[in-house]
Design a protein around this motif. Structure first.
Motif, short mmCIF file in Angstrom:
data_model
loop_
_atom_site.label_atom_id
_atom_site.label_comp_id
_atom_site.label_asym_id
_atom_site.label_seq_id
_atom_site.Cartn_x
_atom_site.Cartn_y
_atom_site.Cartn_z
N SER A 181 55.60 46.40 -35.89
CA SER A 181 54.80 46.56 -34.68
C SER A 181 55.10 45.40 -33.75
O SER A 181 55.63 44.37 -34.17
CB SER A 181 53.31 46.55 -35.07
N GLN A 182 54.72 45.53 -32.48
CA GLN A 182 54.86 44.44 -31.52
C GLN A 182 53.79 43.36 -31.73
O GLN A 182 53.97 42.22 -31.32
CB GLN A 182 54.74 44.97 -30.09
N PHE A 183 52.68 43.72 -32.33
CA PHE A 183 51.51 42.83 -32.37
C PHE A 183 51.69 41.50 -33.09
O PHE A 183 51.02 40.53 -32.74
CB PHE A 183 50.29 43.59 -32.87
N PRO A 184 52.59 41.35 -34.09
CA PRO A 184 52.76 40.02 -34.70
C PRO A 184 53.50 39.02 -33.81
O PRO A 184 53.61 37.85 -34.15
CB PRO A 184 53.57 40.29 -35.96
N TRP A 185 54.01 39.46 -32.65
CA TRP A 185 54.81 38.60 -31.78
C TRP A 185 53.95 38.10 -30.61
O TRP A 185 53.28 38.87 -29.96
CB TRP A 185 55.99 39.38 -31.22
N HIS A 186 54.01 36.78 -30.33
CA HIS A 186 53.32 36.24 -29.17
C HIS A 186 54.07 35.04 -28.60
O HIS A 186 54.97 34.50 -29.24
CB HIS A 186 51.85 35.89 -29.48
N LEU A 187 53.70 34.65 -27.40
CA LEU A 187 54.29 33.50 -26.72
C LEU A 187 53.31 32.33 -26.75
O LEU A 187 52.10 32.54 -26.66
CB LEU A 187 54.59 33.84 -25.25
N THR A 188 53.84 31.10 -26.86
CA THR A 188 53.00 29.91 -26.77
C THR A 188 53.53 29.00 -25.67
O THR A 188 54.74 28.93 -25.43
CB THR A 188 52.94 29.14 -28.10
N TYR A 189 52.60 28.29 -25.02
CA TYR A 189 52.92 27.38 -23.92
C TYR A 189 52.54 25.95 -24.30
O TYR A 189 51.70 25.73 -25.18
CB TYR A 189 52.15 27.80 -22.66
N ALA A 190 53.12 24.99 -23.58
CA ALA A 190 52.87 23.57 -23.84
C ALA A 190 51.39 23.21 -23.71
O ALA A 190 50.90 22.32 -24.40
CB ALA A 190 53.70 22.71 -22.88
N ASP A 191 50.65 23.92 -22.84
CA ASP A 191 49.24 23.61 -22.63
C ASP A 191 48.32 24.27 -23.67
O ASP A 191 47.11 24.20 -23.55
CB ASP A 191 48.81 23.99 -21.21
N GLY A 192 48.90 24.93 -24.67
CA GLY A 192 48.11 25.58 -25.71
C GLY A 192 47.81 27.04 -25.46
O GLY A 192 47.23 27.71 -26.31
N THR A 193 48.20 27.56 -24.30
CA THR A 193 47.98 28.97 -23.98
C THR A 193 48.84 29.85 -24.88
O THR A 193 49.98 29.51 -25.18
CB THR A 193 48.36 29.25 -22.50
N ASN A 194 48.28 30.98 -25.30
CA ASN A 194 49.01 32.00 -26.04
C ASN A 194 48.95 33.30 -25.25
O ASN A 194 47.90 33.63 -24.70
CB ASN A 194 48.37 32.26 -27.41
N ILE A 195 50.04 34.03 -25.22
CA ILE A 195 50.05 35.34 -24.58
C ILE A 195 50.47 36.37 -25.61
O ILE A 195 51.53 36.26 -26.23
CB ILE A 195 50.97 35.37 -23.35
N GLU A 196 49.58 37.33 -25.81
CA GLU A 196 49.79 38.41 -26.78
C GLU A 196 50.39 39.62 -26.07
O GLU A 196 50.34 39.72 -24.85
CB GLU A 196 48.44 38.81 -27.40
N VAL A 197 50.89 40.57 -26.84
CA VAL A 197 51.36 41.83 -26.26
C VAL A 197 50.17 42.61 -25.74
O VAL A 197 49.04 42.45 -26.23
CB VAL A 197 52.16 42.67 -27.27
N ARG A 255 56.77 28.62 -17.87
CA ARG A 255 57.60 29.29 -18.86
C ARG A 255 57.08 28.92 -20.26
O ARG A 255 56.73 27.76 -20.50
CB ARG A 255 59.04 28.84 -18.68
N PRO A 256 57.06 29.87 -21.18
CA PRO A 256 56.60 29.54 -22.54
C PRO A 256 57.58 28.62 -23.25
O PRO A 256 58.75 28.54 -22.89
CB PRO A 256 56.52 30.90 -23.24
N GLU A 257 57.06 27.93 -24.27
CA GLU A 257 57.91 27.07 -25.10
C GLU A 257 58.49 27.83 -26.29
O GLU A 257 59.60 27.56 -26.71
CB GLU A 257 57.11 25.88 -25.64
#
Length: 154
Positions: free
Chosen positions: A79-95, A133-135
């Motif tokens: 599934s796509q759901f186990p994948w996410h992006l993380t940023y230097a400021d602690g932000t996470n972006i999910e699908v 941009r995500p890390e």
């Protein structure tokens, strides 16, 4: 699925993996479950796609090209759901779960069985802010340690 000792050692020693690096993962509780996971590329912005809606967040779309292969003897679902992006400021972006329409093609499946010897590959879209941009791109199925790939600077 958890990473075998060799994959854990690479992560612990070298930090996030480079895009393109392949990691073996297995699940000690499910006999025959063995996979390889790979983050192949990251694109920001994705062109020729309508901007995300306010409820999705972000003002542009980004896409990760990922691949999961079944190297074991047991079927498993991806599934796509186990994948996410993380940023230097602690932000996470999910699908978002958005699919079809003008989403980047080919799309990574939302719920598909992968039989032994087969792979699932495709793009996962994320609504992201154009100002940063995500890390990392992170693969983290429920109950496992995360695997991280570094996203190069633009």
């Amino acid at each position: 699925m958890t990473a075998p000792p060799a994959a854990e050692a690479v992560k612990a020693q070298d930090g996030p993996l480079n895009l393109g690096a392949k990691v073996g993962v297995d699940d000690d509780t499910t006999p025959g479950l063995l996979a390889s996971v790979q983050a192949l590329s990251y694109t920001q912005p994705v062109k020729n796609i309508e901007a995300p809606t306010d409820s999705q967040g972000g003002d542009i779309w980004a896409a990760a090209d990922v691949k999961v292969c079944n190297a074991g003897t047991a079927d498993f679902s991806v599934s796509q759901f186990p994948w996410h992006l993380t940023y230097a400021d602690g932000t996470n972006i999910e699908v978002t779960g958005s699919s079809g329409g003008d989403m980047p093609k080919p799309e990574f499946p939302m719920d598909r069985t992968v039989n032994p010897g087969n792979c699932a590959r495709g793009k996962i879209a994320y609504p992201v802010p154009s100002s940063k941009r995500p890390e990392h791109l992170v693969y983290e199925p429920e109950g496992t340690e995360p695997i991280e790939w570094a996203i190069p600077k633009a």
